[in-house]
Scaffold this motif. Structure first.
Motif, PDB file in Angstrom:
ATOM      1  N   MET A  41       0.978  -1.121  -0.245  1.00  0.00           N
ATOM      2  CA  MET A  41      -0.056  -0.366   0.266  1.00  0.00           C
ATOM      3  C   MET A  41       0.483   1.372   0.178  1.00  0.00           C
ATOM      4  N   ASN A  42       0.273   2.791  -0.749  1.00  0.00           N
ATOM      5  CA  ASN A  42       1.243   3.522  -0.621  1.00  0.00           C
ATOM      6  C   ASN A  42       0.546   4.118   1.179  1.00  0.00           C
ATOM      7  N   GLN A  43       1.730   5.508   1.272  1.00  0.00           N
ATOM      8  CA  GLN A  43       1.376   5.635   2.314  1.00  0.00           C
ATOM      9  C   GLN A  43       0.427   6.680   2.726  1.00  0.00           C
ATOM     10  N   TRP A  44      -0.005   7.117   1.354  1.00  0.00           N
ATOM     11  CA  TRP A  44      -0.739   8.403   1.040  1.00  0.00           C
ATOM     12  C   TRP A  44      -1.648   8.218   0.240  1.00  0.00           C
ATOM     13  N   TYR A  45      -2.625   8.470   0.171  1.00  0.00           N
ATOM     14  CA  TYR A  45      -4.152   9.187  -0.574  1.00  0.00           C
ATOM     15  C   TYR A  45      -4.297  10.957  -0.910  1.00  0.00           C
ATOM     16  N   PRO A  46      -3.840  11.753  -1.643  1.00  0.00           N
ATOM     17  CA  PRO A  46      -3.712  10.874  -2.856  1.00  0.00           C
ATOM     18  C   PRO A  46      -2.271  10.314  -3.153  1.00  0.00           C
ATOM     19  N   ARG A  47      -2.020   9.475  -4.113  1.00  0.00           N
ATOM     20  CA  ARG A  47      -0.188   8.866  -4.259  1.00  0.00           C
ATOM     21  C   ARG A  47       0.820  10.328  -4.041  1.00  0.00           C
ATOM     22  N   GLU A  48       0.211  11.428  -5.012  1.00  0.00           N
ATOM     23  CA  GLU A  48       0.593  12.316  -5.054  1.00  0.00           C
ATOM     24  C   GLU A  48       1.432  12.744  -4.092  1.00  0.00           C
ATOM     25  N   ALA A  49       1.210  13.093  -2.564  1.00  0.00           N
ATOM     26  CA  ALA A  49       1.200  12.665  -1.071  1.00  0.00           C
ATOM     27  C   ALA A  49       2.621  12.199  -1.148  1.00  0.00           C
ATOM     28  N   ASN A  50       3.061  11.310  -1.941  1.00  0.00           N
ATOM     29  CA  ASN A  50       3.799  10.732  -1.547  1.00  0.00           C
ATOM     30  C   ASN A  50       5.624  11.197  -1.399  1.00  0.00           C
ATOM     31  N   ARG A  51       5.435  10.568  -0.381  1.00  0.00           N
ATOM     32  CA  ARG A  51       6.602  11.353  -0.377  1.00  0.00           C
ATOM     33  C   ARG A  51       8.513  10.131  -0.725  1.00  0.00           C
ATOM     34  N   ALA A  52       9.104  10.813  -1.794  1.00  0.00           N
ATOM     35  CA  ALA A  52      10.511   9.597  -1.402  1.00  0.00           C
ATOM     36  C   ALA A  52      11.623   9.904  -0.175  1.00  0.00           C
ATOM     37  N   ASP A  53      11.357  10.585   0.180  1.00  0.00           N
ATOM     38  CA  ASP A  53      12.338  10.678   1.471  1.00  0.00           C
ATOM     39  C   ASP A  53      11.047  10.494   2.953  1.00  0.00           C
ATOM     40  N   GLU A  54      10.453   9.970   2.753  1.00  0.00           N
ATOM     41  CA  GLU A  54       9.093   8.929   3.507  1.00  0.00           C
ATOM     42  C   GLU A  54      10.051   7.745   4.997  1.00  0.00           C
ATOM     43  N   ASN A  55       9.753   7.851   6.032  1.00  0.00           N
ATOM     44  CA  ASN A  55       9.715   6.570   6.322  1.00  0.00           C
ATOM     45  C   ASN A  55       8.825   5.832   5.393  1.00  0.00           C
ATOM     46  N   TYR A  56       9.590   4.245   5.307  1.00  0.00           N
ATOM     47  CA  TYR A  56       8.504   2.970   5.476  1.00  0.00           C
ATOM     48  C   TYR A  56       8.492   2.863   6.304  1.00  0.00           C
ATOM     49  N   TYR A  57       7.355   2.486   6.451  1.00  0.00           N
ATOM     50  CA  TYR A  57       6.654   2.083   7.281  1.00  0.00           C
ATOM     51  C   TYR A  57       5.938   0.439   7.666  1.00  0.00           C
ATOM     52  N   TYR A  58       6.667  -0.386   7.343  1.00  0.00           N
ATOM     53  CA  TYR A  58       6.696  -1.687   7.937  1.00  0.00           C
ATOM     54  C   TYR A  58       5.328  -2.119   8.105  1.00  0.00           C
ATOM     55  N   TRP A  59       5.303  -1.922   9.557  1.00  0.00           N
ATOM     56  CA  TRP A  59       4.164  -2.663  10.680  1.00  0.00           C
ATOM     57  C   TRP A  59       3.170  -1.758  10.011  1.00  0.00           C
ATOM     58  N   TRP A  60       2.584  -1.144   9.116  1.00  0.00           N
ATOM     59  CA  TRP A  60       1.713  -0.561   8.606  1.00  0.00           C
ATOM     60  C   TRP A  60       0.827  -2.195   7.523  1.00  0.00           C
ATOM     61  N   GLN A  61       1.817  -1.956   6.591  1.00  0.00           N
ATOM     62  CA  GLN A  61       1.724  -2.922   5.590  1.00  0.00           C
ATOM     63  C   GLN A  61       0.833  -4.190   6.481  1.00  0.00           C
ATOM     64  N   ALA A  62       1.684  -4.522   7.687  1.00  0.00           N
ATOM     65  CA  ALA A  62       0.946  -6.018   8.378  1.00  0.00           C
ATOM     66  C   ALA A  62      -0.690  -5.205   8.809  1.00  0.00           C
ATOM     67  N   HIS A  63      -1.287  -4.569   9.058  1.00  0.00           N
ATOM     68  CA  HIS A  63      -2.280  -4.667   9.452  1.00  0.00           C
ATOM     69  C   HIS A  63      -2.656  -4.503   8.679  1.00  0.00           C
ATOM     70  N   VAL A  64      -2.470  -4.155   7.185  1.00  0.00           N
ATOM     71  CA  VAL A  64      -3.088  -4.584   5.263  1.00  0.00           C
ATOM     72  C   VAL A  64      -3.302  -5.857   5.778  1.00  0.00           C
ATOM     73  N   ILE A  65      -2.685  -6.648   5.937  1.00  0.00           N
ATOM     74  CA  ILE A  65      -2.485  -7.929   5.897  1.00  0.00           C
ATOM     75  C   ILE A  65      -3.561  -8.594   6.766  1.00  0.00           C
ATOM     76  N   ASP A  66      -3.868  -8.327   8.072  1.00  0.00           N
ATOM     77  CA  ASP A  66      -4.533  -8.183   8.465  1.00  0.00           C
ATOM     78  C   ASP A  66      -6.213  -7.815   8.553  1.00  0.00           C
ATOM     79  N   VAL A  67      -6.421  -6.904   8.023  1.00  0.00           N
ATOM     80  CA  VAL A  67      -7.032  -6.300   7.766  1.00  0.00           C
ATOM     81  C   VAL A  67      -7.913  -7.362   5.995  1.00  0.00           C
ATOM     82  N   PHE A  68      -7.160  -7.602   5.284  1.00  0.00           N
ATOM     83  CA  PHE A  68      -7.757  -8.820   4.089  1.00  0.00           C
ATOM     84  C   PHE A  68      -7.748  -9.845   4.490  1.00  0.00           C
TER      85      PHE A  68
END
Length: 344
Positions: A26-53
């Protein structure tokens, strides 16, 4: 629109607004244009994506959710450098919990093996500094907090329930004991965040977060399920009551706006484990009322009916850009409310 359709609507909005076909996470922001190359990578958010799936798969049995789990499993592995191991112990615990649920829902052995590999590394967080407890990250082994301990106790207890290894139950018991003795108010059951963050042996009493309550409740419920000892369930019920009294708005039970970034996920985590408490203790009417009140306020005031987006306050319409963490909490609430309806 039925609650089930609302949950599917939220799930489809999550995919439509945040899924990145190139990275398969998942992108970290909506809209996609709000995502920045220098942002931290939030690994644990993706874990919760799996949980909701997994929530969606368990609710519907639809192969669509199974495919989504498979895709993000591979995408997260690539994005994390070909391994699921990580610097932060609590982040690995969230992924371990999600992958164990994914294994139970699908039977995919890869998820099981990944969860067990994570658990083997997570156990290196334990030390006798401050009498035990799990460290928060590998670079600060003397900082112990509820976010690193309570989810580890949940994971250990669930591993015991799933595979029967008594050493996992022993881990769950000792982690929970340390958390209870060091970071839980003995008078009320309210859960504090951490100790020794600044190297001064002080507890962060003023860090009153919803998810610390949620994961401690979850640990108590899982230990009750693992042992049959009702004292664990009673402790979970006491913490739930303290949480509602201290953190919910008087009169309407609405949970607080905890902002964006990591804290955007906190309410969703609390609600997930409040529902687990209700599975074990259906007599907890104040918990049921709190979950349903928050669902009602989100649907009435906080959910954009066109985009499916929600904000950090469930009482107000979202203002773009909207972070993934915030959106996940809304999805988790709607899935939790549907699960709660099935319990009734």
């Amino acid at each position: 629109m039925s609650i089930m359709n609302r949950a599917d609507f939220a799930q489809d909005a999550l995919m439509g607004n945040y899924w990145n076909e190139t990275t398969s996470i998942m992108n970290q922001w909506y809209p996609r244009e709000a995502n920045r190359a220098d942002e931290n990578y939030y690994y644990w958010w993706q874990a919760h994506v799996i949980d909701v799936f997994v929530d969606g798969l368990n609710r519907t049995g639809d192969r669509l959710y199974k495919d989504r789990i498979e895709a993000i499993y591979e995408g997260l592995l690539r994005s994390n450098g070909g391994t699921f191991l990580h610097h932060y112990y609590d982040d690995m615990e969230w992924l371990g919990l999600a992958l164990l649920r994914a294994y139970q829902a699908t039977g995919n052995e890869a998820y099981k093996q990944s969860a067990l590999e994570l658990w083997a590394d997570i156990k290196t967080a334990w030390s006798e500094h401050m009498g035990g407890g799990m460290a928060w990250n590998k670079g600060q082994l003397d900082y112990k907090n509820t976010p690193a301990n309570a989810p580890a106790a949940i994971l250990a207890a669930r591993l015991f329930q799933c595979f029967g290894d008594k050493s996992d139950l022993e881990w769950a018991l000792k982690i929970y004991k340390w958390n209870k003795e060091n970071l839980v108010d003995p008078e009320t059951g309210f859960v504090w965040d951490g100790i020794n963050r600044l190297g001064d042996m002080q507890i962060d009493y003023d860090w009153a977060f919803t998810y610390c309550q949620g994961v401690y409740i979850g640990a108590g419920v899982e230990l009750y399920r693992s042992t049959g000892d009702r004292s664990f369930l009673e402790e979970a019920k006491r913490t739930a009551h303290a949480c509602i009294v201290r953190l919910c708005s008087p009169g309407n039970h609405v949970l607080p706006d905890e902002g964006i970034d990591d804290t955007g996920l906190f309410k969703g985590i609390l609600v997930r484990y409040l529902v687990e408490l209700l599975r074990a203790a259906p007599e907890m009417n104040e918990v049921r009322e709190a979950v349903l009140a928050n669902r009602a306020i989100l649907l009435e005031q906080g959910l954009d009916k066109a985009s499916g987006l929600c904000g950090p306050s469930w009482e107000s319409l979202p203002v773009v850009p909207v972070q993934l963490s915030v959106q996940l909490s809304g999805v988790m609430l709607l899935e939790a409310a549907e699960a709660l309806q099935r319990l009734e």
